[in-house]
Write an enzyme that holds these catalytic residues in place. Structure first.
Site, PDB file in Angstrom:
ATOM      1  N   TYR A 147       0.780  -1.285   0.135  1.00  0.00           N
ATOM      2  CA  TYR A 147      -0.005   0.086   0.090  1.00  0.00           C
ATOM      3  C   TYR A 147       0.888   1.188   0.013  1.00  0.00           C
ATOM      4  CZ  TYR A 147      -3.434   3.258   1.762  1.00  0.00           C
ATOM      5  OH  TYR A 147      -4.317   4.504   1.751  1.00  0.00           O
ATOM      6  N   LYS A 186       1.279   4.374  -2.872  1.00  0.00           N
ATOM      7  CA  LYS A 186       0.885   5.646  -2.600  1.00  0.00           C
ATOM      8  C   LYS A 186       2.200   6.352  -2.913  1.00  0.00           C
ATOM      9  CE  LYS A 186      -3.354   4.914  -1.705  1.00  0.00           C
ATOM     10  NZ  LYS A 186      -4.362   5.521  -2.599  1.00  0.00           N
TER      11      LYS A 186
END
Length: 265
Positions: free
Chosen positions: A162, A166
């Site tokens: 994740y 990002k």
């Protein structure tokens, strides 16, 4: 071409907008006078339809276009149908994202690819085809992507993929901002901290830490103190709203944290 400060965007696409931050952004932009295109997976059609009806009940303009952001053909269709429905595309909010957790050593290639495909590839496709349409229109525009405070500093041991996805959004944002500057299109990202939405509200896991309050488990695995700041999705929507306004023409290539100060830069 009109000066970017004099140009008022009026058609916005928001991916991942059936719920959470995306829904809050769609409602805020509709209140600002935008015609909004609600976009999410086809499995969330009922939620999209309800949001469209909510916007229309307040006098706004809205349509729902089911989209899988990992599929290039879907993004092309999303942009084309937006132009067909509202006559152009002024704002692209590449908000869709997922947040499956795994330790690094136990992470499967399949999980890594899934997260990167939705959170990074999906943003790239939205950026690309929105930018092409805006260049064609020759009237400027706004492009925004969903990053995270974990896209600035990784934390915890469960969100490596994740966090990587990002970080990628920030790189894509900086690169496209430079490429689109001559076309008077600004490109920015927003980096939320602990925002209480369906994605972070997990009663079973929240019950294992602290007082069991909503968002507690996410705070725990991301290194945020359990009594640290949190907010609703409206705070992100208000920031996005400003970046879509004509007066925000001098802000581009930036990734601002909306996190209550849990990460400073």
């Amino acid at each position: 071409m009109a000066d970017v400060a004099d140009y008022t965007p009026n058609v916005a696409v928001i991916t991942g907008s059936a719920q959470g931050i995306g829904k809050a952004i769609a409602l805020r932009l509709a209140e600002d006078g935008f015609a909004v295109v609600v976009s999410d997976l086809g499995t969330k059609q009922d939620k999209m339809d309800a949001l469209v009806e909510e916007v229309r009940s307040k006098g706004g303009r809205a349509v729902a276009i089911p989209t899988d952001v990992t599929k290039e053909a879907d993004i092309i269709n999303l942009v084309d149908k937006t132009v067909e429905e509202f006559g152009g595309l002024d704002v692209m909010i590449a908000n869709a994202g997922i947040g499956n957790a795994s330790t690094f050593l136990e992470m499967s290639v399949e999980l890594y690819d899934l997260i990167m495909n939705v959170n990074a590839r999906g943003v790239m496709l939205c950026y690309k085809y929105a930018a092409q349409q805006m260049v064609k229109q020759k009237r400027g525009g706004r492009i925004l992507g969903a990053s995270s405070v974990l896209g600035k500093q990784s934390a915890g041991m469960y969100l490596a993929a994740y966090s990587a996805s990002k970080f990628a959004v920030r790189g894509l944002t900086q690169s496209l901002a430079q490429e689109m500057a001559p076309h008077k299109v600004t490109v920015n990202a927003y980096c939320p901290g602990c925002i209480i939405t369906d994605m972070v509200d997990n009663p079973a896991l929240d019950a294992t830490v602290g007082t069991g309050a909503p968002g507690g488990f996410i705070k725990y695995i991301t290194g945020i103190p359990l009594d640290g700041p949190e907010a609703g999705p409206d705070v992100v929507a208000s920031y996005v709203s400003y970046l879509c306004k004509p007066e925000a023409h001098f802000i581009t290539g930036q990734s601002l944290s909306v996190c209550g100060g849990v990460r400073l830069s």
